[in-house]
Design a protein around this motif. Sequence first.
Motif, mmCIF file in Angstrom:
data_model
loop_
_atom_site.group_PDB
_atom_site.id
_atom_site.type_symbol
_atom_site.label_atom_id
_atom_site.label_comp_id
_atom_site.label_asym_id
_atom_site.label_seq_id
_atom_site.Cartn_x
_atom_site.Cartn_y
_atom_site.Cartn_z
ATOM 1 N N UNK A 177 87.816 74.276 52.706
ATOM 2 C CA UNK A 177 88.961 73.422 52.453
ATOM 3 C C UNK A 177 88.817 72.202 53.351
ATOM 4 N N UNK A 221 82.893 73.774 43.870
ATOM 5 C CA UNK A 221 84.022 74.699 43.776
ATOM 6 C C UNK A 221 84.859 74.426 42.521
ATOM 7 N N UNK A 270 99.994 76.566 42.463
ATOM 8 C CA UNK A 270 99.229 76.233 41.263
ATOM 9 C C UNK A 270 97.964 77.056 41.149
ATOM 10 N N UNK A 271 97.460 77.492 42.294
ATOM 11 C CA UNK A 271 96.145 78.117 42.276
ATOM 12 C C UNK A 271 96.186 79.531 42.855
ATOM 13 N N UNK A 274 100.944 75.490 47.051
ATOM 14 C CA UNK A 274 101.224 74.627 45.911
ATOM 15 C C UNK A 274 101.720 75.446 44.728
ATOM 16 N N UNK A 330 95.692 72.422 60.560
ATOM 17 C CA UNK A 330 95.518 72.804 59.160
ATOM 18 C C UNK A 330 96.830 73.132 58.464
ATOM 19 N N UNK A 349 83.202 78.069 49.779
ATOM 20 C CA UNK A 349 84.077 76.924 49.585
ATOM 21 C C UNK A 349 84.819 76.621 50.884
ATOM 22 N N UNK A 353 99.355 69.453 37.093
ATOM 23 C CA UNK A 353 98.624 69.113 38.302
ATOM 24 C C UNK A 353 99.008 67.739 38.813
ATOM 25 N N UNK A 359 88.057 70.626 48.043
ATOM 26 C CA UNK A 359 87.146 71.685 48.443
ATOM 27 C C UNK A 359 85.732 71.144 48.445
ATOM 28 N N UNK A 360 84.954 71.657 49.335
ATOM 29 C CA UNK A 360 83.538 71.332 49.299
ATOM 30 C C UNK A 360 82.782 72.628 49.509
ATOM 31 N N UNK A 402 85.599 68.270 45.806
ATOM 32 C CA UNK A 402 86.329 68.551 44.574
ATOM 33 C C UNK A 402 87.816 68.436 44.886
ATOM 34 N N UNK A 403 88.472 67.447 44.308
ATOM 35 C CA UNK A 403 89.884 67.298 44.636
ATOM 36 C C UNK A 403 90.720 68.445 44.082
ATOM 37 N N UNK A 404 91.816 68.711 44.746
ATOM 38 C CA UNK A 404 92.732 69.743 44.268
ATOM 39 C C UNK A 404 94.041 69.063 43.913
ATOM 40 N N UNK A 405 94.241 68.779 42.650
ATOM 41 C CA UNK A 405 95.486 68.126 42.276
ATOM 42 C C UNK A 405 96.673 69.000 42.660
ATOM 43 N N UNK A 406 97.693 68.374 43.146
ATOM 44 C CA UNK A 406 98.904 69.116 43.468
ATOM 45 C C UNK A 406 98.942 69.599 44.900
ATOM 46 N N UNK A 407 97.817 69.558 45.578
ATOM 47 C CA UNK A 407 97.800 70.018 46.964
ATOM 48 C C UNK A 407 98.324 68.901 47.865
ATOM 49 N N UNK A 408 98.830 69.263 49.052
ATOM 50 C CA UNK A 408 99.308 68.224 49.967
ATOM 51 C C UNK A 408 98.200 67.206 50.281
ATOM 52 N N UNK A 468 97.019 65.894 52.892
ATOM 53 C CA UNK A 468 96.069 66.070 53.982
ATOM 54 C C UNK A 468 94.909 66.983 53.585
ATOM 55 N N UNK A 469 95.068 67.662 52.469
ATOM 56 C CA UNK A 469 93.950 68.450 51.953
ATOM 57 C C UNK A 469 93.197 67.579 50.948
#
Lengths: 144, 795
Positions: A53, B533, B521-522, B519, A136, A51, B468, A44-45, A32-38, A40-41
């Motif tokens: 990272x 998730x 955001x979360x 971030x 990480x 969950x 986002x 989530x799975x 599951x992508x995390x928009x806005x995250x750097x 390299x992340x």
Amino acid sequence: MNDLLLMCMVAGRRAAIPAIRVQSVIEIEDITPIPGAPTFIRGLTALRSQALTVIDCSVALGFETAQAPPDQRAAVVEIDGHLYALLVDAAYDVGEALSDPIEVPGGFGAGWQAATRGMVETDGGPTLLIDVEALVSGPVSQAA
Amino acid sequence: MDDLLADFVAETREMLEASSGEIVAWEADPSDTARLDTIFRFVHTVKGNCGFFDFPQLEKLSHAAEDALSECRSGRREPDRALVSAVLAIIDRIGVMTDSIEAGEECSAEGDDDLIAALQPGEITSVVGEPKAAAPQQAESADGEDDAAPKAARSNGVQRSIRLPTELLDEVMKGVSDMVLARNDLARRLREAGEQPTIDGPFDRLSAILADVRNAITRMRMQRLEHLFGSLPRLVRDLSNELGKQVMVDFEGGEVELDREMVEMVRDPLTHIIRNAIDHGLEGPGERIKADKREIGLLKFAARQSGNRITLTISDDGRGINIERLAAKAVAAGIYSQAEVDAMSQRRKHYLIFEPGLSTADEVSSVSGRGVGMDVVRANIERVGGSIDVASKPGEGTSFYLKLPLTLSIIAALTVGSDGQRYAIPRSYVEEIVFGSSDHIDFAEAGDRRLITFRGKRVPCLSLTEILGTQADDAMDWEASTLVLVRLASDDIFALAVDRVYDHEDVVVKPIAPAIMDTGLYAGTTLLDDGRPMMLLDLPSIAQKHELVNEMRSATRVPEEETAEQRKAQPIMLFTGLDGRRRAVRLELVRRIDTIAREAIDIEGSRVQAVIDGAIYPLAGLEHGELTADRCRLLRLSDGDSEIVYAVREVLDAAELEGEVIPSDADAMIEGVALIDERPVPVIDGHALFARHSGGQRKAPPLSCRLPADSDWARTILEPLVEAAGYRIAGDGDEESDVAIELAEAPAVAAGPARRVIRLRHEPDAPGDGADSIYRYDREALLNALKQARMGETA
């Protein structure tokens, strides 16, 4: 120094993760992508209703994102109570470290230098020992 | 047994067990100060607890032991074998008493004094005291053995409790949460595999059991607020002693349960509020007496559960917040300009207390006013998903309202979709959900800021895709989006455009990795039923990032809101009249809605009245149609003084009158026609309605009217008419009446002086002097005369 190491391939190089830190090696199906995250992340799975990272090791080392191999192997580690899946190019076997990690004059390259604890000798030849905590927290450019 | 008492027993036992080893060691070496300290702590704790529970015997014993031990600790006395024995005897006795307390029986005080006496230094009997002291205790335990069986039987009725480390509890909780998620995953796979009766049955049973276990675990994590309250009297006592004030505490709602973790989270903020209240809020005894208050200040704690939130109110009856000084400080500290402060409402000024770096205390005392302010309290409360509010009246006191979610880990969430992915939003922030396509939403742009106009207010609007970074803002189809209006704890509102809103769900929130936290955001993550998730959005942080909550805005917000308030739509009530047509009446006029039986309505010609609860009301609305056969629905309208009822067929809804009411001359009884939901609806003219039906009789004090005293006709027929015309019938005691009615044929008996006289005659046709008399059944003329009399009086 007879530490057990999980041998793997990261960004086309041989690398090792201390086996004692690795809870399991999983195949990641769904991220599951995390928009806005750097970058390299990867997202989530879920593993057994927890969950994880997902960290793309190549990107975390400062390389361009790796070609996603068909079977995405990842090593599960726990850091500060958070579970991470360290996505690698390939995960091999658990092997023994034949030497203490050592530094090499000139270093291993910027990305590797920041996220490794040095080079260890293994049966398969010189291998870089990954520092999971450093990994990480992201690539050098972002950490700096 | 009382929870607290059970705790006390458990704690005492636990300490007894823990200290038994120490006691033996101390006995071996009485000079060992470390052991001495442990035992001292034990008796000290027991003593403290006893004071709380009112066990005088126990308190006396532990107090005596504490005294003796503290002498040893301070070096004034050498511990010797005699002392050790005496202390041990007391500790044994405490154990016995604890058992009796648990079993709920009285424990005889016999021998206690001997035990205490044995503690005295140099007491010769101390050596003898040992066996003596042990004797009653022995007798007691012998007793205990005799009736061991009934005692055991009795203690079965007593709720047994054990103490567990919270980590273990958390571990179990986590396990159960995971189990629920695993079950969900399994359920999904089973669904995919199709009907399998052999598996589905047991699986359903498993689900039911799991639900029960989850419930029980959740309860396990709950703690009565009493536990928190229990520690407060001591804190208040210490603080008030230190500050030279007298404070009484009052608790309410101790039975309300809250997540253990949450209890711990509010402990510090609560302590801080108490400190502030005692230090700044409550006055000293002298000042209180001067202010005509009780010498002892009152600090009141009240907890109440409403839905899945707890409201905790902390109020004092002190001097209240000095808002002028608070505002002055805010200006002095450069947080706001004088103009901004002047523009603030009272409420907003009170809210200044939560600004960083403000304290109303001029002097920094040892207790509060040292930097850690209410801003930290607010931040802490908000961090756990709660909110804080304050209300204060000068001279009367201050109240803080803490609103807290029941638990930290499970929150009510709204799941929304954006770009094919789901996200959760804490329900507590969601004010309203509207469709972008809806008519009362207008999109506008001001610079780069997108705004929507909703209910007469311009609200900044963000799209989730833009936040986002998954989609450029220009590509956004605003009309097709769903808008979630978000109200932050700071009262800032913004609209969040999402692709769609899915559902309300209770989600188990888990922390996320620091790199994702960064971030901004979360706030956490949770797993969907299918095991995937889902991220929980951190709305306060998003708002901060997009600068939707900066000082300037919050300062200008209040006047903005107030002007908006004036333009604000007026509430009206929609109903269908007896003719089936929709009508509206301003909601302020409506006191209540009554349903009465048809018999309670009396119609005679144009006079229509209804009886409700033993009172008669004029009835309006009949001009539109016939009443229904059996039961009638009535709106009770009030103009503040008098009430009338209005018959309707059906009460529809409350709505808002947004546009103007277009005046209509055609019907005097309507104020005009308003557009409601695109349809014209006549709005009833309250003024005309009351003018017609209530008659304004109650405006002036009623004038008095004297009637012929000896006429039956006057009493039975005339009197009601005169009264209906708004007159009071003058009694014999009245010296001068405003009007007197006399019968023409009767001799003019001056029963009393009157300012005006109306004469009534028997015959319809006036026999000559008709000018000054009225035919007694000429109702109109009579009422006219009475009316003229009144006009003359009041003019």
